[in-house]
Motif scaffolding. Structure first.
Motif, PDB file in Angstrom:
ATOM      1  N   GLN A 756       0.825  -1.208   0.000  1.00  0.00           N
ATOM      2  CA  GLN A 756       0.000   0.000   0.000  1.00  0.00           C
ATOM      3  C   GLN A 756       0.863   1.263   0.000  1.00  0.00           C
ATOM      4  O   GLN A 756       0.534   2.252  -0.673  1.00  0.00           O
ATOM      5  N   GLY A 757       1.970   1.238   0.781  1.00  0.00           N
ATOM      6  CA  GLY A 757       2.845   2.406   0.849  1.00  0.00           C
ATOM      7  C   GLY A 757       3.503   2.714  -0.480  1.00  0.00           C
ATOM      8  O   GLY A 757       3.538   3.871  -0.925  1.00  0.00           O
ATOM      9  N   LEU A 758       4.037   1.695  -1.141  1.00  0.00           N
ATOM     10  CA  LEU A 758       4.688   1.916  -2.436  1.00  0.00           C
ATOM     11  C   LEU A 758       3.681   2.309  -3.505  1.00  0.00           C
ATOM     12  O   LEU A 758       3.989   3.102  -4.411  1.00  0.00           O
ATOM     13  N   LYS A 759       2.465   1.787  -3.405  1.00  0.00           N
ATOM     14  CA  LYS A 759       1.427   2.193  -4.359  1.00  0.00           C
ATOM     15  C   LYS A 759       1.111   3.677  -4.193  1.00  0.00           C
ATOM     16  O   LYS A 759       0.999   4.426  -5.183  1.00  0.00           O
ATOM     17  N   ALA A 760       0.977   4.110  -2.927  1.00  0.00           N
ATOM     18  CA  ALA A 760       0.691   5.524  -2.677  1.00  0.00           C
ATOM     19  C   ALA A 760       1.826   6.417  -3.176  1.00  0.00           C
ATOM     20  O   ALA A 760       1.597   7.550  -3.599  1.00  0.00           O
ATOM     21  N   GLY A 761       3.055   5.908  -3.122  1.00  0.00           N
ATOM     22  CA  GLY A 761       4.219   6.674  -3.598  1.00  0.00           C
ATOM     23  C   GLY A 761       4.551   6.412  -5.050  1.00  0.00           C
ATOM     24  O   GLY A 761       5.617   6.836  -5.530  1.00  0.00           O
ATOM     25  N   GLU A 762       3.662   5.673  -5.743  1.00  0.00           N
ATOM     26  CA  GLU A 762       3.829   5.346  -7.164  1.00  0.00           C
ATOM     27  C   GLU A 762       5.159   4.642  -7.428  1.00  0.00           C
ATOM     28  O   GLU A 762       5.848   4.904  -8.405  1.00  0.00           O
ATOM     29  N   ARG A 763       5.503   3.709  -6.542  1.00  0.00           N
ATOM     30  CA  ARG A 763       6.752   2.940  -6.696  1.00  0.00           C
ATOM     31  C   ARG A 763       6.471   1.430  -6.704  1.00  0.00           C
ATOM     32  O   ARG A 763       7.354   0.626  -6.407  1.00  0.00           O
ATOM     33  N   SER A 764       5.262   1.033  -7.038  1.00  0.00           N
ATOM     34  CA  SER A 764       4.876  -0.383  -6.977  1.00  0.00           C
ATOM     35  C   SER A 764       5.767  -1.277  -7.819  1.00  0.00           C
ATOM     36  O   SER A 764       6.013  -2.443  -7.478  1.00  0.00           O
TER      37      SER A 764
END
Length: 852
Positions: A756-764
């Motif tokens: 969820q954190g990387l998705k929010a930071g657009e780093r998935s």
């Protein structure tokens, strides 16, 4: 003064023994053993106890250290010591023989698990072929101690020989009642690992015959031990009991409840409490199986309900046997009977109501207080179990009279009445009409708070139940609650109790706990009162810190530490209830809490309470907490590095999660130190393993907070998680199974936060190299029969999050694996709870979009 001299002498002697043990352990244990074996010595018992204490300890790490010291002695010397203590079992001084039995068990507990001293049971069984009564008695006690201290699997192979010996000694033909008593106690300790023998009808019949005959011994101690055996047999072998209940146990135990010796009667009552415990558990399993559409694996024979016509009148009669000078902390016969009645009501349900109500009506106005007290206790005992519909009318009718009984001249009657009112508040709150009953009820309970310390705890229990139950009566948070008009009066009375210098009958602790519950369930219209309370609480904390250096003596220090913990608990609940409205007081609160941490003695549990309060403040203030972090950080990292006090360390780990959630991206400045410390803790061989699932989960909290910035820690974190994924549990190691489930829940929490954190930071996309292993891990969990329900729900949620992070088909092949569809289907099946079903439906839709 004499007590101080004795204590000083004892401490000096203990220090000298410890010094001797550390300087030359081998010579020390040899000397003690020789002294124990010396028939002329006046110090042989003391030597024997010192020898036992040199071999075992309650603390597991200390016990392991002692085991290694013993095993470091060469085998010849150990053999001489073992021969000597076995010989000493036959000493003419039975007390020294009993101590020798304890030493034998301590040595066996070290050596048997590693395949040494394998003939100890055989050697002791040979001792029983003698006319020496002392040798037989102490040998049987040694066998009992060994059975008690060693895991059942190690002794199962010798179960036949052990059982034969102890049953032989327990027979009514045994001329020595002392030997018979030792045998019955040894049988009690061996019951856990003689399952195969109990499964054979012939052997089971003989064991039951011997135990039942022992309940009729002329020696009361043998009778007590025999009933204790029956209690454990019912606990372990309930399913084998129908025949024996019909033929003997029903009559023996009901008669035993009427025995003139209270100790025998208590064990007979305990037998029926155990029957109820088993049947309550079986009913819970039956209900669970029914909800899951399965067949229950166990069968209840409803012994408690069948015996009700005999057991219930007996229990009610026993409850009237209170004495004026009974100590409330002593477990006496009326208390045992009351507990048994409560359990019986949960088993027999509605069938208990009419006989108990008849008893109450006949005795509640009795001139003798024992009958009034018993009737109120009986009434309170049946409030859980029978159908509420059947209880509403009698409870509603009795309520005004019970409130009046809070003015009874006898303290014990008032105490039991307060307890019963608490039970009504807990189980039948619908009988308490706020407009009709609350004014008189609250007045009676507050008056009780000012009465004897003995009844404070139950008055507090009633008030806590009222606060918790009435808060849920569809009252909007913005509206006055049913308890709001009474809040100030109740808290004032409770604060008066907490201001006393005594904690007699736990009155002060109960009052602080009640304040916490009142605050936690308070309506918003009481917030001005809570603000005044907070000021008073902070005043008390500051005062407690100011006098800390004046306190001497262990008991005073413990009492002071408990007082500070209680005050901190109230403060924590205040902060949680008022949330952001605590901000005007935040500076003073944080100052006091930091002072507490600075003044806390080493190994004090007050640090844990302070950390919980700071965690609540962190959540309440959110980003505003940042101004305190620099000052607080040294205490936080000190706790994280305190591996010996793992509970404090675990709370500190949770506090990192609180800080990151509250500060969000601002917490990134501290994350290098957070991550390094957490990773070091995972590698620590000293840190208790129960902290490690929380650490893994904390990685997820950090990732959620700092979003794309977590990319700096991604590779090392995923590597650590991959290592943790490989930990497995043996199918028979239930503690390890529980731990692995906790560990896996922590791993899944970490993955969820990272995804969820990387998705929010657009780093998935940074996750892609790691996802094959993640799905392999999830497949392993799904195929594990021992996985917990929360773990299934969490992993389904993670599958949904992964699908949402990669909607363009990047992980389509992973999501289309057959096990994923089966897993999501199981999550939606009818035997899952509502939350799991909702998560599974959502995850199914996310997977559907990601694989379209």
């Amino acid at each position: 003064m004499a007590a101080d001299v004795y204590q000083l002498t004892r401490e000096t002697a203990t220090t000298q023994l410890e010094t001797a043990a550390s300087e030359d352990y081998k010579q020390y244990v040899v000397m003690l053993c020789q002294e124990l074996a010396n028939e002329q010595s006046q110090a042989r018992m003391a030597a024997g106890l010192a020898l036992k204490n040199a071999l075992t300890a309650r603390d597991s790490s200390r016990r392991e250290e002692m085991s290694q010291r013993w095993l470091s002695i060469d085998q010849d010397v150990r053999g001489q010591i073992k021969t000597l203590v076995l010989t000493t079992l036959g000493t003419s001084d039975v007390r020294s023989g009993v101590v020798s039995a304890q030493v034998v068990a301590a040595i066996a507990a070290i050596e048997l698990p590693i395949g040494q001293w394998t003939d100890v049971i055989h050697q002791m069984l040979q001792n029983l072929q003698t006319e020496n009564t002392n040798l037989k008695q102490c040998t049987l006690q040694a066998i009992g101690f060994v059975c008690e201290s060693i895991h059942r699997d190690i002794l199962t192979a010798q179960a036949n020989n052990i059982l034969t010996a102890v049953v032989q000694g327990a027979r009514k033909e045994e001329p020595s009642e002392a030997v018979r008593l030792a045998a019955i106690r040894a049988l009690y300790n061996s019951l856990e690992f003689v399952e195969e023998n109990f499964n054979r009808e012939g052997e089971r019949n003989y064991i039951m015959q011997v135990v039942c005959e022992a309940t009729q011994s002329t020696d009361v101690n043998v009778q007590i031990a025999a009933f204790e055996c029956l209690v454990r047999i019912m606990e372990y072998y309930y399913e084998k009991m129908p025949f024996y209940m019909q033929k003997a146990l029903f009559g023996l135990t009901v008669q035993g409840m009427k025995h003139e010796d209270e100790r025998v009667a208590k064990q007979a009552v305990e037998f029926w409490s155990t029957v109820c415990d088993q049947e309550i558990e079986y009913e819970n399993q039956r209900q669970e199986a029914l909800e899951n559409g399965e067949q229950a694996e166990v069968t209840s024979y409803y012994f408690a309900k069948a015996a009700l016509p005999e057991t219930l009148p007996t229990l009610l009669l026993l409850m009237t046997k209170q004495e004026e000078d009974d100590d409330e902390d002593d477990w006496n016969l009326p208390m045992a009977a009351g507990t048994c009645l409560s359990l019986t009501a949960q088993c027999a349900g509605d069938a208990c109501v009419a006989p108990v109500i008849a008893f109450v009506e006949a005795n509640i106005r009795h001139t003798e207080w024992q009958f009034r007290e018993a009737s109120v206790m009986a009434f309170g005992s049946i409030l859980e179990g029978p159908s509420p519909e059947l209880l509403v009318q009698p409870v509603s009718q009795a309520l005004p009279f019970l409130i009046e009984m809070m003015a009874d001249p006898v303290v014990k009657v008032k105490d039991t009445t307060a307890w019963t009112l608490g039970r009504i508040s807990q189980f039948l709150i619908e009988c308490i009409k706020p407009d009709v009953h609350l004014p008189a009820l609250i007045e009676a309970l507050v008056r009780g708070l000012g009465d004897s310390n003995r009844i404070v705890s139950n008055c507090c229990l009633s008030l806590m139940n009222l606060a918790e139950q009435l808060q849920g009566l569809d009252v909007e948070d913005t509206q006055p609650g049913p308890m709001s008009p009474y809040f100030d009066g109740i808290v004032t009375a409770l604060m008066a109790i907490t201001g006393r210098n005594t904690n007699e009958a736990f009155s002060r602790t109960s009052a602080y706990e009640c304040i916490s519950v009142m605050v936690s369930n308070a309506a918003k219209d009481t917030f001005p009162s809570i603000s005044l309370l907070t000021t008073s609480i902070l005043d008390r904390l500051e005062q407690s810190i100011s006098i800390q250096n004046q306190i001497v003596g262990v008991d005073e220090r413990n009492s002071h530490s408990e007082l500070q913990s209680n005050i901190c608990s109230v403060l924590t609940n205040v902060i949680r209830r008022v949330g952001g409205e605590i901000a005007p007081m935040a500076d003073r609160i944080m100052t006091v809490l930091l002072q507490l941490l600075s003044a806390a003695p080493k190994h004090s549990t007050i640090q844990e309470d302070v950390f919980l309060a700071i965690g609540a403040l962190t959540t309440a203030l959110e980003t505003e907490f940042a101004r305190y972090l620099e000052t607080f950080a040294p205490f936080l990292f000190s706790a994280l590095q305190n591996h010996e006090e793992y509970q404090l360390c675990s709370i500190a780990v949770g506090l990192i999660g609180d800080i990151c959630r509250s500060l969000g991206p601002q917490s990134a400045a501290y994350c290098d130190q957070f991550m390094n410390t957490l990773l070091q803790n995972l590698q620590s061989p000293v840190l208790h393993r129960n902290v490690k699932p929380a650490i893994l989960s904390c990685f997820g909290d950090i990732a959620l907070a700092i979003e794309g910035q977590f990319a700096n820690y991604l590779d090392v974190t995923m590597g650590v998680l991959a290592q943790a994924c490989n930990i497995r549990a043996s199918p028979t190691d239930y503690d390890m199974i529980d731990y692995v489930n906790q560990l896996r829940e922590g791993i899944v929490d970490a993955y969820v936060g990272i995804v969820q954190g990387l998705k929010a930071g657009e780093r998935s996309d940074m996750l892609l190299p790691h996802l094959a292993h993640v799905f392999e891990f999830l497949n392993t969990i799904f195929n594990d029969a021992d996985r917990s329900d929360p773990l299934l729900r969490s992993m389904i949620g993670l599958i949904g999050d992964l699908a949402g992070s990669f909607p363009g088909g990047q992980i389509k092949s992973l999501l289309l694996a057959e096990w994923v569809a089966v897993c999501l289907k199981e999550g939606r099946s009818r035997h899952q709870n509502t939350m799991t079903k909702e998560v599974a439906r959502w995850a199914k839709e996310m997977v559907k979009h990601a694989t379209a």
